[in-house]
Structures are given as structure tokens and as C-alpha cells.
Design a protein around this motif. Structure first.
Motif, PDB file in Angstrom:
ATOM      1  N   LEU A   1       0.831  -1.208   0.000  1.00  0.00           N
ATOM      2  CA  LEU A   1       0.000   0.000   0.000  1.00  0.00           C
ATOM      3  C   LEU A   1       0.862   1.252   0.000  1.00  0.00           C
ATOM      4  N   LEU A   2       1.866   1.296   0.844  1.00  0.00           N
ATOM      5  CA  LEU A   2       2.720   2.483   0.940  1.00  0.00           C
ATOM      6  C   LEU A   2       3.472   2.735  -0.360  1.00  0.00           C
ATOM      7  N   GLN A   3       3.930   1.661  -0.991  1.00  0.00           N
ATOM      8  CA  GLN A   3       4.656   1.818  -2.248  1.00  0.00           C
ATOM      9  C   GLN A   3       3.732   2.326  -3.354  1.00  0.00           C
ATOM     10  N   LEU A   4       2.494   1.824  -3.378  1.00  0.00           N
ATOM     11  CA  LEU A   4       1.539   2.305  -4.372  1.00  0.00           C
ATOM     12  C   LEU A   4       1.217   3.771  -4.152  1.00  0.00           C
ATOM     13  N   CYS A   5       1.044   4.158  -2.895  1.00  0.00           N
ATOM     14  CA  CYS A   5       0.692   5.545  -2.594  1.00  0.00           C
ATOM     15  C   CYS A   5       1.804   6.530  -2.952  1.00  0.00           C
ATOM     16  N   LYS A   6       3.017   6.060  -3.048  1.00  0.00           N
ATOM     17  CA  LYS A   6       4.125   6.915  -3.474  1.00  0.00           C
ATOM     18  C   LYS A   6       4.046   7.247  -4.965  1.00  0.00           C
ATOM     19  N   LYS A   7       3.274   6.443  -5.711  1.00  0.00           N
ATOM     20  CA  LYS A   7       3.251   6.576  -7.167  1.00  0.00           C
ATOM     21  C   LYS A   7       2.204   7.554  -7.684  1.00  0.00           C
ATOM     22  N   HIS A   8       1.183   7.845  -6.864  1.00  0.00           N
ATOM     23  CA  HIS A   8       0.129   8.738  -7.356  1.00  0.00           C
ATOM     24  C   HIS A   8      -0.611   9.362  -6.182  1.00  0.00           C
ATOM     25  N   ASP A   9      -1.132  10.549  -6.399  1.00  0.00           N
ATOM     26  CA  ASP A   9      -1.839  11.269  -5.337  1.00  0.00           C
ATOM     27  C   ASP A   9      -3.331  10.971  -5.299  1.00  0.00           C
ATOM     28  N   THR A  10      -3.864  10.382  -6.369  1.00  0.00           N
ATOM     29  CA  THR A  10      -5.306  10.165  -6.446  1.00  0.00           C
ATOM     30  C   THR A  10      -5.570   8.681  -6.689  1.00  0.00           C
ATOM     31  N   ILE A  11      -5.811   7.956  -5.596  1.00  0.00           N
ATOM     32  CA  ILE A  11      -6.016   6.512  -5.651  1.00  0.00           C
ATOM     33  C   ILE A  11      -7.318   6.159  -4.939  1.00  0.00           C
ATOM     34  N   PHE A  12      -8.080   5.255  -5.553  1.00  0.00           N
ATOM     35  CA  PHE A  12      -9.317   4.752  -4.956  1.00  0.00           C
ATOM     36  C   PHE A  12      -9.195   3.234  -4.900  1.00  0.00           C
ATOM     37  N   ALA A  13      -9.351   2.646  -3.698  1.00  0.00           N
ATOM     38  CA  ALA A  13      -9.013   1.232  -3.537  1.00  0.00           C
ATOM     39  C   ALA A  13      -9.965   0.504  -2.604  1.00  0.00           C
ATOM     40  N   VAL A  14      -9.994  -0.828  -2.775  1.00  0.00           N
ATOM     41  CA  VAL A  14     -10.711  -1.727  -1.874  1.00  0.00           C
ATOM     42  C   VAL A  14      -9.774  -2.861  -1.474  1.00  0.00           C
ATOM     43  N   LEU A  15     -10.215  -3.675  -0.529  1.00  0.00           N
ATOM     44  CA  LEU A  15      -9.458  -4.841  -0.100  1.00  0.00           C
ATOM     45  C   LEU A  15      -9.715  -6.023  -1.029  1.00  0.00           C
ATOM     46  N   GLY A  16      -8.734  -6.942  -1.085  1.00  0.00           N
ATOM     47  CA  GLY A  16      -8.937  -8.205  -1.771  1.00  0.00           C
ATOM     48  C   GLY A  16      -9.131  -9.329  -0.779  1.00  0.00           C
ATOM     49  N   ASN A  17      -9.333 -10.526  -1.266  1.00  0.00           N
ATOM     50  CA  ASN A  17      -9.536 -11.659  -0.372  1.00  0.00           C
ATOM     51  C   ASN A  17      -8.261 -12.072   0.356  1.00  0.00           C
TER      52      ASN A  17
END
Length: 231
Positions: free
Chosen positions: A48-64
């Protein structure tokens, strides 16, 4: 607006560094769950932290494969759309996480009706306002795919999607649905006029999707969608 669609990173965080140009050209990112490696929910936080470093506008849900308590981390990073309705540039985005019961061994498996109940906030908003046009600008992010021909196909004989979710889409016709979970189900199909997109596994196959939408009057329209692969 150019939207980057991702799912099933499964803690293969190194692939994110191969997509810097793609992130830079995207106006928003939709992530359909499975930050963590399978049976290793503790790996989700760093993903999650690595993904958030890549963009300022992210919309996400959890997986199984993500622990249900991990939702707090998504909320802390301000990327969570699970059980809620958010607005961005005239788009409405709502989400539902987890997968339907299958092996019973992954972190976040649920009943179909519980997954669909996460979208109740949309129905309530439509009923309260009387404005059914909300559906026309709505994108649903759901880790579990609907029952279909492509997006839920484990193989030609096994389809693991939710019939209840497929009916929900047919009845309400949102602009688009983004799902994941079934890595082999990478592709697109329509349920009524709604485009359903499974970008495939980013972590295991380097697969993702790009969608371009344009505003026509009050409503967003899908102009182009393509499935891509990291070279």
C-alpha cells in the motif's frame, strides 16, 4: 480523464517502479484489491505504501488476501472507497472488498449478499435525492467479479463470479465496473450497457488497464479502454 486500473499486486512491489511513466500520464488510479501476497497478509502494508508513493489520487478496496482490519490502513492513507461513496471530478466511485467463499482459507471471504450490501450507500443516496442519474456517472470497484463470460473465467469450464453482483449491475447500469480476483479472467465484457473490466494481476503477470473517459454534458462517457502489460 485518463484512469489507470490495477488489481492483485500481491506484494510484488518492484513492478510499480516499472510503471512510473504510466502513473505520470494518469489522472487517477483505481485499485481492485489484493495488496498482500496470498497467505501473507502482513505484506499488504508495504505494498500500500509503495503504491501511494506513485500517485496522489487513488481509490481502492481490499482483496480476499488482505486482512479485513487492513481497511484501517487504507482509510489512513485516504484511498479507501469500501462501503462508501466518493466524488471526483463529477465521477461517483463506490467499492466493495473481499471475495466470495471459495477455499475458505484466504483472509477475507464473504457471502455474495454481504459484498453487494457494501453498495447500499449508493442506493440510499439515489432514494434520498430521487436522482437516478447518479448511476450514469458511477464506477463500482469490487474485488470479486460478477458472473460473466470473460472476467470471472478460471478456465472455459469454471466461472467464479457472483450471480448476485451480475444481477445488480444489470438492474442499475453504472458507467463501469472494475474487478480483479480471477487472474485468468483478464479482459472486458458488457453487462447491459455497463463495461466490466478485469485488468488481471499486476503483480504476477504485469497486467493492467487504461481507461479514457470524456464528459459529455452532465455525464462521463467511456472513450477507450485497453488491457496492457509491462514490457
Amino acid at each position: 480523464m485518463k484512469i489507470l486500473i490495477l488489481s492483485d499486486l500481491h506484494a510484488h512491489n518492484d513492478v510499480l517502479d516499472k510503471m512510473d511513466d504510466v502513473f505520470a500520464k494518469s489522472d487517477a488510479v483505481l485499485f481492485a484489491g489484493d495488496f498482500a501476497a496470498c497467505f501473507k497478509p502482513e505484506t499488504g502494508k508495504e505494498a500500500l505504501l509503495q503504491l501511494c508513493k506513485k500517485h496522489d489520487t487513488i481509490f481502492a478496496v481490499l482483496g480476499n488476501c488482505d486482512n479485513e482490519d487492513f481497511l484501517e490502513d487504507l482509510e489512513e492513507q485516504d484511498v479507501c472507497v469500501e462501503k462508501t461513496l466518493v466524488y471526483h471530478e463529477g465521477l461517483a466511485i463506490a467499492g466493495a472488498g473481499g471475495g466470495t467463499y471459495f477455499t475458505g482459507k484466504t483472509e477475507f471471504e464473504r457471502e455474495e449478499q454481504d459484498i453487494i450490501a457494501d453498495f447500499n450507500i449508493v442506493k440510499n443516496c439515489v432514494e434520498e435525492t430521487g436522482d437516478k442519474s447518479l448511476w450514469k456517472n458511477l464506477i463500482l470497484i469490487c474485488h470479486n467479479p460478477p458472473k460473466g463470460k470473460t472476467v470471472d473465467a478460471v478456465n472455459e469450464n469454471l466461472h467464479a463470479g457472483s450471480e448476485l453482483f451480475a444481477r445488480y449491475i444489470e438492474e442499475n447500469q453504472p458507467l463501469a465496473v472494475v474487478c480483479g480476483h480471477i487472474h485468468e479472467g483478464v479482459g472486458m465484457e458488457k453487462i447491459g450497457e455497463t463495461l466490466v473490466i478485469n485488468p488481471g494481476s499486476l503483480g504476477e503477470a504485469g497486467s493492467y488497464a487504461q481507461m479514457e473517459i470524456e464528459k459529455e454534458g452532465e455525464f462521463w462517457q467511456i472513450k477507450d479502454v485497453k488491457i496492457c502489460k509491462i514490457s
